[in-house]
Design an enzyme around this catalytic site. Structure first.
Site, PDB file in Angstrom:
ATOM      1  N   TYR A  11      34.350  42.041  43.148  1.00 34.27           N
ATOM      2  CA  TYR A  11      35.361  41.842  42.100  1.00 34.27           C
ATOM      3  C   TYR A  11      34.976  40.716  41.118  1.00 34.27           C
ATOM      4  O   TYR A  11      34.707  40.962  39.940  1.00 34.27           O
ATOM      5  CB  TYR A  11      36.704  41.568  42.783  1.00 34.27           C
ATOM      6  CG  TYR A  11      37.858  41.262  41.862  1.00 34.27           C
ATOM      7  CD1 TYR A  11      38.023  41.928  40.646  1.00 34.27           C
ATOM      8  CD2 TYR A  11      38.818  40.303  42.230  1.00 34.27           C
ATOM      9  CE1 TYR A  11      39.098  41.651  39.820  1.00 34.27           C
ATOM     10  CE2 TYR A  11      39.895  40.029  41.414  1.00 34.27           C
ATOM     11  CZ  TYR A  11      40.029  40.694  40.208  1.00 34.27           C
ATOM     12  OH  TYR A  11      41.100  40.402  39.396  1.00 34.27           O
ATOM     13  N   ALA A  71      28.738  36.670  47.444  1.00 32.66           N
ATOM     14  CA  ALA A  71      28.766  37.606  48.580  1.00 32.66           C
ATOM     15  C   ALA A  71      29.408  36.943  49.794  1.00 32.66           C
ATOM     16  O   ALA A  71      28.805  36.060  50.406  1.00 32.66           O
ATOM     17  CB  ALA A  71      27.345  38.044  48.909  1.00 32.66           C
ATOM     18  N   THR A 114      37.251  28.329  47.326  1.00 29.20           N
ATOM     19  CA  THR A 114      38.649  28.799  47.310  1.00 29.20           C
ATOM     20  C   THR A 114      39.630  27.649  47.506  1.00 29.20           C
ATOM     21  O   THR A 114      39.297  26.641  48.154  1.00 29.20           O
ATOM     22  CB  THR A 114      38.848  29.820  48.454  1.00 29.20           C
ATOM     23  OG1 THR A 114      40.254  30.056  48.638  1.00 29.20           O
ATOM     24  CG2 THR A 114      38.325  29.304  49.788  1.00 29.20           C
ATOM     25  N   TYR A 138      38.832  31.652  57.119  1.00 27.03           N
ATOM     26  CA  TYR A 138      38.254  31.903  55.795  1.00 27.03           C
ATOM     27  C   TYR A 138      38.012  30.585  55.048  1.00 27.03           C
ATOM     28  O   TYR A 138      36.909  30.313  54.577  1.00 27.03           O
ATOM     29  CB  TYR A 138      39.175  32.830  54.983  1.00 27.03           C
ATOM     30  CG  TYR A 138      38.777  32.941  53.533  1.00 27.03           C
ATOM     31  CD1 TYR A 138      37.517  33.411  53.182  1.00 27.03           C
ATOM     32  CD2 TYR A 138      39.641  32.552  52.514  1.00 27.03           C
ATOM     33  CE1 TYR A 138      37.132  33.503  51.841  1.00 27.03           C
ATOM     34  CE2 TYR A 138      39.269  32.637  51.186  1.00 27.03           C
ATOM     35  CZ  TYR A 138      38.015  33.109  50.859  1.00 27.03           C
ATOM     36  OH  TYR A 138      37.638  33.183  49.540  1.00 27.03           O
TER      37      TYR A 138
HETATM   38  N1  UFG Z   1      52.718  39.189  48.493  1.00 25.00           N
HETATM   39  C1  UFG Z   1      53.828  39.989  48.628  1.00 25.00           C
HETATM   40  N2  UFG Z   1      53.631  41.333  48.789  1.00 25.00           N
HETATM   41  C2  UFG Z   1      52.393  41.891  48.834  1.00 25.00           C
HETATM   42  C3  UFG Z   1      51.261  41.053  48.680  1.00 25.00           C
HETATM   43  C4  UFG Z   1      51.475  39.710  48.530  1.00 25.00           C
HETATM   44  O1  UFG Z   1      54.967  39.515  48.613  1.00 25.00           O
HETATM   45  O2  UFG Z   1      52.295  43.117  48.991  1.00 25.00           O
HETATM   46  C5  UFG Z   1      52.923  37.735  48.274  1.00 25.00           C
HETATM   47  C6  UFG Z   1      52.235  36.883  49.320  1.00 25.00           C
HETATM   48  O3  UFG Z   1      53.075  36.688  50.407  1.00 25.00           O
HETATM   49  C7  UFG Z   1      51.948  35.617  48.504  1.00 25.00           C
HETATM   50  C8  UFG Z   1      51.713  36.123  47.076  1.00 25.00           C
HETATM   51  O4  UFG Z   1      52.307  37.410  47.047  1.00 25.00           O
HETATM   52  O5  UFG Z   1      53.082  34.810  48.501  1.00 25.00           O
HETATM   53  C9  UFG Z   1      50.241  36.232  46.722  1.00 25.00           C
HETATM   54  O6  UFG Z   1      49.593  36.946  47.764  1.00 25.00           O
HETATM   55  P1  UFG Z   1      48.115  37.534  47.612  1.00 25.00           P
HETATM   56  O7  UFG Z   1      47.837  38.294  48.866  1.00 25.00           O
HETATM   57  O8  UFG Z   1      47.989  38.273  46.323  1.00 25.00           O
HETATM   58  O9  UFG Z   1      47.195  36.243  47.506  1.00 25.00           O
HETATM   59  P2  UFG Z   1      47.090  34.990  48.493  1.00 25.00           P
HETATM   60  O10 UFG Z   1      47.813  33.873  47.788  1.00 25.00           O
HETATM   61  O11 UFG Z   1      47.485  35.295  49.867  1.00 25.00           O
HETATM   62  O12 UFG Z   1      45.504  34.795  48.558  1.00 25.00           O
HETATM   63  C10 UFG Z   1      44.812  34.052  47.650  1.00 25.00           C
HETATM   64  C11 UFG Z   1      43.373  34.531  47.572  1.00 25.00           C
HETATM   65  C12 UFG Z   1      42.625  34.161  48.841  1.00 25.00           C
HETATM   66  C13 UFG Z   1      42.816  32.694  49.135  1.00 25.00           C
HETATM   67  C14 UFG Z   1      44.265  32.396  49.282  1.00 25.00           C
HETATM   68  C15 UFG Z   1      44.487  30.934  49.588  1.00 25.00           C
HETATM   69  O13 UFG Z   1      43.319  35.918  47.374  1.00 25.00           O
HETATM   70  O14 UFG Z   1      41.267  34.420  48.659  1.00 25.00           O
HETATM   71  O15 UFG Z   1      44.913  32.709  48.054  1.00 25.00           O
HETATM   72  O16 UFG Z   1      45.761  30.766  50.149  1.00 25.00           O
HETATM   73  F1  UFG Z   1      42.191  32.358  50.271  1.00 25.00           F
END
Ligand code: UFG
Length: 326
Positions: A11, A71, A114, A138
């Protein structure tokens, strides 16, 4: 300058490789296509091989002056379930790459890091000098490579930038490349899959957080703004800038419900949603303090949340996405 882009079919790597090319650099993508996609290699100089293939890697390193290392596996929950996979791929293979880079006499290394290296922040926005106390494998794997870079820079003069991404989102404005994970877990693509009818509803993980609307707040950053930061970081190092880490986010947070509103505005469709229990390990708010990157790299993100959602929406309707998705 010639740049090896490991994970360049993934990505963020694919967007950076294209912007490198458009900015006059010569990117060489190195990707085993385990997570990356063949569509991202179209029109690009690329090597399809595994980083564990020493001969292929040494030959590739002989062709370049700098390495951008994308990667890696990047699923927080998956890393909790299968830490061995993460330590093997992100740390063991990452260190082998780093050693090969030193052996080849390459001077510049840019690491995809990250905000997960920080763990739950004691202060938001998160300043760059916040102690790094990751709470999932991670984040720990990325921190291990950050530590290695710091030591190798001090001992061997390697010049590096550790780029700590917040929430990457959006897609290239051309519609030719974008985000496609299997399985998809991220908020914006999940919401758009729901808007397109491919999912019946969006699950909202928690509405009882200590935030204004009760849902989690994140700092979403357009993937092409991230790509630009890599190019600026390479120029900075090449001009003699000191090795450093940088937070890459806009400095503005949006709640899950604000993202839902943006998705409804862009798609013109109401989004079926359901509030579910909290997802394990989600901190209430993660927002970057990007002032270090603003100052040293002269990096200023130029795309807003609506741009991210509309570019992702355009990408998810493109023939390339629809073909690759099946
Ligand atoms: N969320 C939902 N529904 C979904 C997906 C996500 O409510 O279907 C919420 C999650 O709970 C979170 C927010 O949306 O509160 C963002 O979630 P993401 O999964 O999109 O992203 P994250 O914040 O979990 O992850 C990101 C990066 C990771 C990194 C992480 C650090 O993608 O690589 O932040 O906390 F490690």
């Amino acid at each position: 300058m010639r740049v090896l882009v490991t994970g360049g079919a993934g990505y963020i790597g694919s967007h950076t490789a294209r912007r490198l090319k458009a900015s006059g650099f010569q990117p060489v993508i190195f990707d085993n296509l385990s997570v990356g996609h063949a569509f991202a290699l179209v029109g690009m100089d690329s090597i399809v091989a595994d980083l564990a293939d020493r001969d292929a890697l040494s030959a590739a390193l002989r062709r370049v002056d700098a390495v951008m290392h994308f990667a890696a596996f990047s699923g927080v929950s998956e890393s909790v379930r299968d830490p061995r996979k993460y330590f093997h791929n992100n740390v063991q293979t990452g260190l082998s790459l780093l050693h090969a880079v030193l052996d080849a006499g390459i001077r510049y290394f840019i690491l995809s890091s990250t905000c997960a290296v920080y763990g739950p922040p004691s202060r938001v926005p998160i300043p760059i000098d916040t102690p790094r106390l990751p709470i999932n494998p991670y984040g720990a794997t990325k921190l291990a490579l950050e530590h290695a870079l710091e030591a190798y820079s001090a001992a061997h003069g390697l010049q590096y930038a550790s780029l700590r991404y917040f929430n990457a989102a959006g897609a290239d404005e051309s519609g030719a490349i974008g985000e496609l994970h299997r399985p998809e877990t991220h908020l914006i693509p999940n919401a758009l899959l729901t808007a397109s009818g491919q999912r019946s509803e969006l699950q909202i993980f928690g509405s009882d957080y200590p935030t204004p609307d009760g849902t989690c707040i994140r700092d979403y950053i357009h993937v092409n703004d991230l790509a630009d930061a890599h190019i600026l970081a390479l120029r900075y190092l090449h001009n003699g800038g000191e090795s450093a880490a940088f937070n890459l986010g806009t400095g503005t947070g949006y709640s899950v419900l604000e993202v839902v509103q943006a998705v409804e505005a862009v798609t013109g469709r109401p989004l079926p949603r359901r509030v579910c229990p909290r997802r394990a390990g989600d901190p209430p708010a993660l927002i970057a303090d990007p002032s270090h990157a603003n100052k040293l790299l002269q990096w200023k993100p130029s795309r807003n949340l609506r741009d991210m959602v509309s570019n992702a929406w355009q990408w998810m309707q493109s023939p390339t996405y629809l073909k690759a998705q099946t």
